[in-house]
Design a protein around this motif. Structure first.
Motif, PDB file in Angstrom:
ATOM      1  N   MET A 208      -9.536  -2.010  -3.605  1.00 22.11           N
ATOM      2  CA  MET A 208     -10.241  -0.796  -3.185  1.00 22.11           C
ATOM      3  C   MET A 208      -9.539   0.458  -3.713  1.00 22.11           C
ATOM      4  SD  MET A 208     -10.857   0.461   0.713  1.00 22.11           S
ATOM      5  CE  MET A 208     -11.427   2.119   1.051  1.00 22.11           C
TER       6      MET A 208
ATOM      7  N   ALA B 281     -10.954   1.467   6.164  1.00 23.42           N
ATOM      8  CA  ALA B 281     -11.373   0.105   6.522  1.00 23.42           C
ATOM      9  C   ALA B 281     -12.891   0.005   6.571  1.00 23.42           C
ATOM     10  CB  ALA B 281     -10.769  -0.291   7.865  1.00 23.42           C
TER      11      ALA B 281
ATOM     12  N   LEU C 176       0.818  -1.203   0.000  1.00 26.18           N
ATOM     13  CA  LEU C 176       0.000   0.000   0.000  1.00 26.18           C
ATOM     14  C   LEU C 176       0.856   1.258   0.000  1.00 26.18           C
ATOM     15  CD1 LEU C 176      -2.982  -0.853   2.391  1.00 26.18           C
ATOM     16  CD2 LEU C 176      -2.971  -0.747  -0.092  1.00 26.18           C
TER      17      LEU C 176
ATOM     18  N   LEU D 184      -4.747  -0.031   5.911  1.00 26.45           N
ATOM     19  CA  LEU D 184      -5.727   1.023   5.675  1.00 26.45           C
ATOM     20  C   LEU D 184      -5.950   1.841   6.931  1.00 26.45           C
ATOM     21  CD1 LEU D 184      -8.507  -0.781   3.594  1.00 26.45           C
ATOM     22  CD2 LEU D 184      -6.695   0.710   2.746  1.00 26.45           C
TER      23      LEU D 184
ATOM     24  N   GLU E 100      -8.016  -7.761  -1.750  1.00 24.64           N
ATOM     25  CA  GLU E 100      -9.254  -6.968  -1.697  1.00 24.64           C
ATOM     26  C   GLU E 100      -8.950  -5.525  -1.303  1.00 24.64           C
ATOM     27  OE1 GLU E 100     -12.707 -10.269  -0.572  1.00 24.64           O
ATOM     28  OE2 GLU E 100     -11.688  -9.175   1.037  1.00 24.64           O
ATOM     29  N   THR E 101      -8.021  -5.352  -0.377  1.00 25.14           N
ATOM     30  CA  THR E 101      -7.629  -4.006   0.052  1.00 25.14           C
ATOM     31  C   THR E 101      -7.014  -3.239  -1.116  1.00 25.14           C
ATOM     32  OG1 THR E 101      -7.235  -4.819   2.288  1.00 25.14           O
ATOM     33  CG2 THR E 101      -6.229  -2.712   1.700  1.00 25.14           C
ATOM     34  N   THR E 102      -6.171  -3.920  -1.873  1.00 28.51           N
ATOM     35  CA  THR E 102      -5.542  -3.299  -3.043  1.00 28.51           C
ATOM     36  C   THR E 102      -6.591  -2.936  -4.094  1.00 28.51           C
ATOM     37  OG1 THR E 102      -3.620  -4.702  -2.616  1.00 28.51           O
ATOM     38  CG2 THR E 102      -3.702  -3.567  -4.732  1.00 28.51           C
TER      39      THR E 102
ATOM     40  N   GLU F 220      -7.506 -11.080   1.685  1.00 31.08           N
ATOM     41  CA  GLU F 220      -7.812  -9.785   2.297  1.00 31.08           C
ATOM     42  C   GLU F 220      -6.900  -8.691   1.737  1.00 31.08           C
ATOM     43  OE1 GLU F 220      -9.790  -7.140   4.862  1.00 31.08           O
ATOM     44  OE2 GLU F 220     -10.252  -9.251   4.516  1.00 31.08           O
TER      45      GLU F 220
ATOM     46  N   ASN G 107      -3.805  -4.558   7.448  1.00 28.04           N
ATOM     47  CA  ASN G 107      -3.279  -4.611   6.085  1.00 28.04           C
ATOM     48  C   ASN G 107      -2.864  -3.247   5.551  1.00 28.04           C
ATOM     49  OD1 ASN G 107      -3.394  -7.367   5.707  1.00 28.04           O
ATOM     50  ND2 ASN G 107      -5.484  -7.338   4.917  1.00 28.04           N
TER      51      ASN G 107
ATOM     52  N   ALA H 231      -8.547  -5.132   7.946  1.00 28.22           N
ATOM     53  CA  ALA H 231      -8.223  -4.130   6.924  1.00 28.22           C
ATOM     54  C   ALA H 231      -7.208  -3.122   7.451  1.00 28.22           C
ATOM     55  CB  ALA H 231      -9.501  -3.421   6.472  1.00 28.22           C
TER      56      ALA H 231
ATOM     57  N   LYS I 270     -14.201   0.039   3.010  1.00 23.12           N
ATOM     58  CA  LYS I 270     -13.936  -1.220   2.312  1.00 23.12           C
ATOM     59  C   LYS I 270     -14.916  -2.308   2.749  1.00 23.12           C
ATOM     60  CE  LYS I 270     -10.666  -4.996   1.818  1.00 23.12           C
ATOM     61  NZ  LYS I 270     -11.734  -5.969   2.166  1.00 23.12           N
TER      62      LYS I 270
END
Length: 756
Positions: free
Chosen positions: A154, A280, A12, A275, A150-152, A147, A273, A270, A283
């Motif tokens: 976003m 978070a 991130l 955020l 998925e964060t990426t 996870e 990871n 989140a 997301k």
């Protein structure tokens, strides 16, 4: 701190640097997929973006053939990528080629890769694309890797939403975010509006996505969650929240979500990871919304709005901001899009800027719809998905006649509706020209065309419409838009303003008609009723709570000093109710006389005929009151046992039918024989074809919405009433109840060039 957390945070951080660099969109995408592949130790990372034609196009790849970029395509639901986009769910496979949905794209060269992990690129619950990583070896991706991806995704969703990637689209091809959407719902108030979206509860935009310190963000989340839970507990403990009922059930659902460990765990994951706490929440909110949209259980889908509201409350607590001011930065042609809203909230918007109202929920009888109708703006409801599909500033067309909205319409659609608006404007010009012409039929029969009103915003329409007066002033609207019972002074001020605005024209005030579908949130006198339309409402309620009626009558008497005052009682069932109300009125007159108040020079009391029981007491009623008014909406509802708020049966029976017209003629004849003035208020009066029928069976005064007066008058001035009355008498005196009255009226209108 978990060992796996460092990887996503580093990724991130690198993505944040890439977003800040001055790169071309394609170069930035290529760098993003490269770094994702490196970070996740994957041999392939690919991004597919959903286009407006429901095709997923390969926009960038690390590991597959670069020549396939912008060439490789899959339809929504096709292949593994299409399946992820259609379901809005991640898919993790150790051997992708054995999955039944696998589709081989020879141009990509992906046949040598076995393990597959794909996640949807989501924003506000909408799927904008799919992000995929692949490896040659057969392996099972860990939950933390899912996870992280998925964060990426976003972050990539925000890139798509900002419009950067639109520059990469081929000519004539648009991304899904900007594609035209047509939604069908229910028509609540007619009219057409072209304008731009104003979300009633604007989506909270999270700009700070990446955290510097996970522990700090976890503490911020914990503090905000604590405040959220306390606020819900506080609402539940308030005295005005009933122990049972719909409001409490909603708050209990909020409390359940706020204390759900699964939700909190996903938020914490989140943050671990990389955020921020608010990113978070956004997301997890987007993930949950996407999954709920694909659920078949209607109850669970309905809970989505509860979850959205809760997540938005948490976001505001984290960002330290309150709800945005309703009328801030409102476009000049605003069409409000809302899940639901109160009547008072609509009045916060400047009327001159409103072109329409779109509701995801609501009913034709809901308070906000009644107010919107009074304001003369088109309204559509039951428009599921309208909020999540819309962005502030999107172009939109609202068709209140057909119950349709067109989001981001194509040019030809916009042109067609613009022409429809121009056509309506030409008709309005014709109606304005008719305004000062005598209100009589072609053969010289005078007719009073009156308007319905209920708020101060209605009053200018009296002169604009050319109405002969106000046939129904709904005093309860003042109560419905207030947060507490209006004080006597406020009521008196409104009634005086109304009387001054109408001048020498008549105005009939209906006493407060609450209960049934008109529930005041601050009035806790009524409990749960199985059949509220048949329950404790209108005159029944005010006679049981005489303080309400006394305060209102006193305000009316003081406001009408030196003038004629016309007061009408709603939902009358027995003569005793009229006598009780008259006793209260007489008592207030004596009280004000004792203190030398200036009183009305004439007081007339009327009753509404909307309960069928009055039909067998017509002679006695007309000997007891000074005038009567037929409430055709409720009368038809009760006569046919048809709930007009129920879409499954509301259109089942036709008020322009032989049985109902016979009934209405009986009331008109009784009024003529007794010399008692009779008016009809209701939707029948406001439609030219049904107004034709009403005039033909003997009504000489009808009251309707201000917008309906022009079309009805245009019909009336061309109507040879004598000829139509003969035809209608013959029809209603006949033996058959099955004749198609509507078809007969249309044929008559066509023969005599009567505009309908």
């Amino acid at each position: 701190m978990r060992e796996t957390a460092a990887g996503p945070r580093l990724l991130l951080r690198r993505l944040r640097e890439l977003m800040a660099e001055a790169l071309e969109p394609q170069e930035r995408l290529d760098q993003i997929v490269y770094h994702i592949a490196q970070n996740m130790v994957a041999e392939v990372c690919s991004l597919y973006v959903l286009r407006a034609d429901s095709v997923l196009e390969l926009y960038a790849t690390e590991g597959l053939n670069r020549t396939a970029v912008h060439r490789a395509q899959l339809r929504l639901g096709e292949g593994l990528v299409g399946t992820i986009a259609a379901s809005a769910r991640a898919l993790s496979l150790s051997d992708a080629q054995k999955h039944p949905a696998f589709a081989y794209l020879p141009e990509t060269g992906e046949e040598i890769y076995h393990s597959f992990l794909g996640v949807p690129v989501l924003r506000a619950g909408r799927t904008l694309g799919v992000l995929v990583v692949q490896n040659r070896t057969m392996r099972q991706y860990r939950e933390d890797e899912v996870e992280a991806l998925e964060t990426t995704a976003m972050v990539i969703a925000e890139m798509i939403a900002t419009g950067d990637l639109a520059r990469l689209a081929r000519p004539g091809i648009e991304l899904d975010l900007s594609r035209p959407v047509t939604l069908k719902g229910a028509a609540f108030n007619d009219g057409v509006g072209l304008g731009h979206v104003r979300l009633h509860e604007p989506r909270i935009v999270v700009t700070n996505l990446f955290n510097e310190d996970s522990e700090t963000e976890l503490q911020r989340l914990e503090k905000a969650l604590g405040s959220l839970r306390l606020s819900i507990d506080d609402m539940l403990s308030r005295r005005e929240i009933a122990f049972e009922g719909e409001h409490r059930e909603v708050l209990e659902a909020y409390r359940m979500f706020a204390n759900d460990r699964g939700w909190v765990r996903r938020l914490e994951e989140a943050i671990h990871n990389g955020l921020t706490a608010e990113a978070a929440v956004e997301k997890v909110q987007s993930d949950m919304r996407a999954r709920m949209l694909h659920m078949t259980d209607p109850y669970l889908r309905e809970r989505m709005s509860d979850f959205d509201d809760l997540a938005n409350r948490l976001l505001r607590m984290l960002l330290g901001s309150g709800p945005e001011t309703l009328a801030s930065s409102l476009p000049r042609d605003a069409i409000i899009v809302a899940r639901s809203m109160g009547a008072a909230e609509l009045l916060d918007y400047p009327r001159e800027k409103l072109r329409g109202l779109v509701l995801e929920e609501g009913a034709v009888t809901s308070h906000v719809v009644i107010v919107a109708r009074a304001m003369g703006i088109p309204v559509v409801g039951q428009m599921k998905g309208a909020v999540s599909m819309s962005e502030n500033g999107d172009s939109i067309i609202i068709d209140g006649d057909g119950g349709i909205i067109h989001l981001r319409p194509q040019g030809d659609v916009e042109k067609a509706y613009a022409e429809k608006v121009r056509f309506r404007a030409r008709k309005q010009k014709l109606y304005r020209e008719l305004r000062n012409k005598p209100s009589e039929t072609k053969d010289g029969v005078p007719i009073d065309l009156l308007m319905n009103a209920g708020l101060a915003v209605d009053l200018p329409q009296l002169a604009q419409s050319g109405a002969a007066g106000i046939g129904l002033f709904r005093t309860e609207l003042q109560f419905m838009v207030a947060s507490t019972f209006p004080r006597a002074e406020a009521q008196e001020r409104l009634y005086r303003d109304v009387l001054e605005a109408v001048g020498d024209k008549p105005v009939t005030f209906r006493t407060i008609d609450i209960g049934g579908d008109k529930v005041l949130p601050y009035f806790k006198g009524a409990g749960h009723e199985e059949n509220p339309a048949l329950g404790w409402r209108a005159v029944r309620l005010t006679l049981d709570r005489p303080g309400l009626l006394r305060t209102q009558i006193r305000a009316l008497l003081k406001a009408a000093g030196g003038r004629e005052l016309r007061v009408m009682l709603p939902m009358v069932t027995t003569l005793s109710e009229i006598r009780q109300a008259r006793e209260i009125i007489d008592k207030e007159v004596r009280h004000l006389s004792r203190f030398a108040h200036h009183l009305p020079n004439r007081l007339k009391l009327g009753a509404m005929v909307e309960v069928p029981a009055l039909l067998w007491q017509l002679e006695e009623v007309m000997n007891t009151v000074d005038f009567i008014s037929v409430g055709s909406n409720d009368l038809f509802q009760f006569i046919t046992a048809t709930d007009r708020g129920n879409s499954q049966v509301a259109d089942r029976y036709d008020p322009i039918s032989v049985p109902f017209l016979r009934l209405l003629r009986q009331i008109a004849d009784a009024g003529r024989d007794s010399g008692t003035p009779v008016t009809l208020c209701g939707e029948m009066a406001g439609r030219p074809i049904s107004a034709m029928a009403l005039l033909a069976i003997g009504f000489r005064a009808i009251s309707m919405s201000p917008a309906a007066i022009g079309p009805v008058k245009a019909m009336m001035v061309e109507l040879p009433l004598g000829k139509l009355t003969e035809i209608m008498d013959e029809l209603l005196n006949g033996q058959s109840c099955e004749r198609d009255v509507r078809a007969l009226l249309k044929a008559f209108a066509e023969e005599h060039n009567i505009p309908l």
